[in-house]
Every structure is written in structure tokens, then in C-alpha cells.
Design a protein around this motif. Structure first.
Motif, PDB file in Angstrom:
ATOM      1  N   GLU A  18     -80.172 -52.387  -5.198  1.00 45.85           N
ATOM      2  CA  GLU A  18     -80.124 -51.156  -5.983  1.00 45.85           C
ATOM      3  C   GLU A  18     -78.748 -50.956  -6.605  1.00 45.85           C
ATOM      4  OE1 GLU A  18     -82.399 -48.785  -6.793  1.00 45.85           O
ATOM      5  OE2 GLU A  18     -83.900 -50.166  -6.021  1.00 45.85           O
ATOM      6  N   ALA A  22     -77.668 -50.577 -10.514  1.00 46.23           N
ATOM      7  CA  ALA A  22     -76.897 -49.413 -10.957  1.00 46.23           C
ATOM      8  C   ALA A  22     -75.602 -49.836 -11.642  1.00 46.23           C
ATOM      9  CB  ALA A  22     -76.598 -48.494  -9.768  1.00 46.23           C
ATOM     10  N   ASP A  25     -76.249 -50.794 -15.159  1.00 47.31           N
ATOM     11  CA  ASP A  25     -76.457 -49.605 -15.982  1.00 47.31           C
ATOM     12  C   ASP A  25     -75.136 -48.891 -16.270  1.00 47.31           C
ATOM     13  OD1 ASP A  25     -79.221 -49.887 -16.207  1.00 47.31           O
ATOM     14  OD2 ASP A  25     -79.594 -48.841 -14.324  1.00 47.31           O
ATOM     15  N   ARG A 224     -83.796 -42.602 -14.890  1.00 51.20           N
ATOM     16  CA  ARG A 224     -82.909 -43.612 -14.305  1.00 51.20           C
ATOM     17  C   ARG A 224     -81.615 -42.979 -13.800  1.00 51.20           C
ATOM     18  NH1 ARG A 224     -82.086 -47.179 -10.895  1.00 51.20           N
ATOM     19  NH2 ARG A 224     -80.434 -48.684 -11.355  1.00 51.20           N
ATOM     20  N   ILE A 228     -80.025 -43.198  -9.928  1.00 49.76           N
ATOM     21  CA  ILE A 228     -78.652 -43.573  -9.564  1.00 49.76           C
ATOM     22  C   ILE A 228     -78.007 -42.463  -8.746  1.00 49.76           C
ATOM     23  CG2 ILE A 228     -76.368 -44.144 -10.468  1.00 49.76           C
ATOM     24  CD1 ILE A 228     -77.732 -45.386 -12.893  1.00 49.76           C
TER      25      ILE A 228
END
Length: 335
Positions: A18, A22, A25, A224, A228
């Protein structure tokens, strides 16, 4: 921030996976902002940390330092429904929250309908927030803490996520209303915006005075962003970091055994400061590509998290001391 939500802890492999998603992104977010905002890396970092932590931020700086541009850019890059309110002395609470109007149908029946105000956005820019009266400023209090507003006794939930980025000019104070301490405490951080470095200002001159300006592009969406934010709340915090937060925040309060604080500080930060430091430290760690915060994160975030939650004594102000000076000494004493 005071409500704790229990969630199933992620395994180490799940957390790493994860976090890697993140990080990719966040990297795209930084690149997207960097196309429009030149220099000001610390300001961009702290503002993004506040948003990733799920909170609000107060941007303080003189005119012309791209405060408005930063908020507009973040709204586009993050894919948030962004709105702006220009605060003025004659602004009323209903101008922010919305109001009820009476309507009559074809049968003559009358009823009230709520027309939502600009606060019903995912990213609200409160421009020059200290120019509005305390009555109007208070319209933001409930929304910033509880994420809903109450009009005529009816509750109206705000969009999710909901963030307030407020701006304030520290120089021109004539005809302004200082923000009350209760409202300042709702801001996760106070971010001071200084003049840009010469290289950044040179780039600003070259790239913003031509025919075309750099334009921000959307790289994320609200869903999204919330994922996060949830990941950040699930990140582990080492016991040493928890102790460092408690030690720092408590040392900033008078009557806790710190002689310098007792002498210079009239009132200090409450537990919300500890919560803010914990969340922001997690967000800063992920922003830097780490899976857990460190004491260095606490020291780096101490000033923006604490400075608007403290007040100096008259004697300290008379000696030319600032809250930033006091915070710096507390951080230095902590090592």
C-alpha cells in the motif's frame, strides 16, 4: 481528530504494498504541483502533509507569494471540488453556509428549501480569513471539526474529504479580526510562506510573463486521497516518537516544570497539538518514502504545529521574543 476509529492492522507485506502505491501517487502529485509552483518546497511539503493527514492548514504570508495559486493548483491536481471565499467585513455566516428560501408550488403550498453555500466543497479556500467578523469566522468552526453544518436546526453533511486552506496577511492588520484561539486550534498547521529564493524567483519571472503559463493537471481523485489518508492513520508510530511528542508538547505548557516556558509562555498547546503532531509525522514519513515516523519528523513539524497554539507573556513580547523562538529552544533542548 478526537474520535479514534479501530481498524484491522495491515500485515507488513500489505503495508509495504500500500505504501509503494501511495508513494507513486504522491510523487505524481509533487510533479503536478511543481509544474505551477516554483520553489517553496517546504511550503508545498507542509501543505500536502496537512491534506494527506486529513486536516486543515492556515497559510500566512504577504501578498504575491502564490498562496491562492497553490490552493487552486492542489484542487486541480488532487481532483477535489474546490471553491474560494473572499472574506470581507460585511460577509455573513449565511454567505458561507447557505440559507433556506421559501418556495410555493403550483397548488399554493409553501415550503422551505435549503440552498447550500460555498462551504459545501471538498477543498475550501478561505482567502484573508481574518478580514471577516468573529460571527462569520465562527461559521467555519463546526464544519472544520465535525464536518457538517446546522442551519435552521437541520444537519447538512459536508462532502468527503473536506479540507479548509485559509490564507492570512501578517502585515496589514487594520480592519481585521484576529482568529480566536478555538478556531486556530482547528488548523492542523500554520504554514508561514516566505519570499522565494533567487533561482525560484528567476524561474517565476521567465515562465509566468510569457504567452502561456504552466497549467496544473489532475493526477488523483477524492476516493484515492481518502485511501491514502486511511493508510497514514494505520501507519505504526514507534514508542520513542510517541514519548518525544508528549515531552515536546507538555514542555510547551506553563506549570510543567520547564523554567523557560514558565517565564515566557502565557498558555500552551492542548492535546489536539499532540494529535496533530502524530498525524503529520506519519504523513511526512510517507511523503519522504518511509513507513514509520521518526523523531526528526517531530522536530521538523514542531514549529508549524505548535506556533498557533501558544501565546507569549507580555514580558516575553516586550523583549522581542517570538513563539518560533520558544519552539526552537524547546526542540533544541529535546536534542
Amino acid at each position: 481528530m478526537s474520535i479514534m476509529i479501530k481498524q484491522t492492522p495491515l500485515s507488513e507485506q500489505e503495508m509495504v504494498a500500500e505504501a509503494e502505491k501511495a508513494l507513486a501517487d504522491i510523487s505524481r502529485i509533487r510533479q503536478g504541483v511543481g509544474k505551477v509552483i516554483f520553489g517553496q518546497e517546504s511550503v508545498v511539503e507542509r501543505t500536502l502533509v496537512a491534506l494527506l493527514a486529513g486536516g486543515h492548514a492556515l497559510l500566512v504570508g504577504v501578498p504575491g507569494l502564490a498562496k491562492t495559486k497553490l490552493v487552486e493548483t492542489l484542487g486541480i491536481v488532487l481532483g477535489l471540488d474546490a471553491r474560494r471565499i473572499q472574506f470581507t467585513p460585511d460577509l455573513m455566516p449565511s454567505d458561507i453556509l447557505g440559507s433556506e428560501v421559501m418556495e410555493q408550488d403550483e397548488h399554493g403550498k409553501r415550503s422551505f428549501r435549503f440552498i447550500s453555500g460555498p462551504i459545501f466543497a471538498q477543498l475550501l479556500m478561505a482567502d484573508e480569513i481574518n478580514r471577516a467578523s468573529p460571527r462569520t469566522q465562527s461559521a467555519l468552526l463546526q464544519s472544520m471539526q465535525e464536518y457538517h453544518v446546522t442551519v435552521a436546526g437541520a444537519r447538512h453533511d459536508l462532502p468527503s474529504p473536506f479540507h479548509v486552506l485559509a490564507t492570512q496577511n501578517p502585515l496589514e492588520q487594520e480592519g481585521t479580526y484576529p482568529l480566536p484561539e478555538a478556531q486556530l486550534d482547528r488548523f492542523l498547521m500554520q504554514i508561514d510562506i516566505l519570499y522565494p529564493e533567487i533561482d525560484a524567483e528567476r524561474r517565476i519571472l521567465i515562465e509566468t510573463t510569457g504567452v502561456e503559463d504552466g497549467k496544473a493537471e489532475n493526477v488523483l481523485n477524492p476516493v484515492r486521497l481518502k485511501e491514502i489518508q486511511t493508510l497514514i492513520r494505520r501507519m505504526p508510530v514507534p514508542e520513542s516518537v510517541v514519548e518525544a511528542i508528549l515531552k515536546l508538547v507538555r514542555s510547551a505548557r506553563p506549570g510543567q516544570g520547564n523554567a523557560e516556558t514558565d517565564k515566557n509562555v502565557a498558555w500552551g498547546p492542548g492535546p489536539r497539538a499532540s494529535q496533530a503532531l502524530t498525524l503529520c509525522a506519519r504523513a511526512r514519513a510517507l511523503y519522504d518514502g518511509r513507513l514509520a515516523p521518526s523523531i526528526d519528523d517531530i522536530h521538523a513539524l514542531a514549529e508549524p504545529v505548535l506556533q498557533h497554539r501558544m501565546a507569549l507573556t507580555f514580558a516575553a513580547r516586550a523583549e522581542g521574543m517570538t513563539v518560533r523562538d520558544v519552539v526552537a529552544k524547546l526542540v533544541k533542548a529535546q536534542g
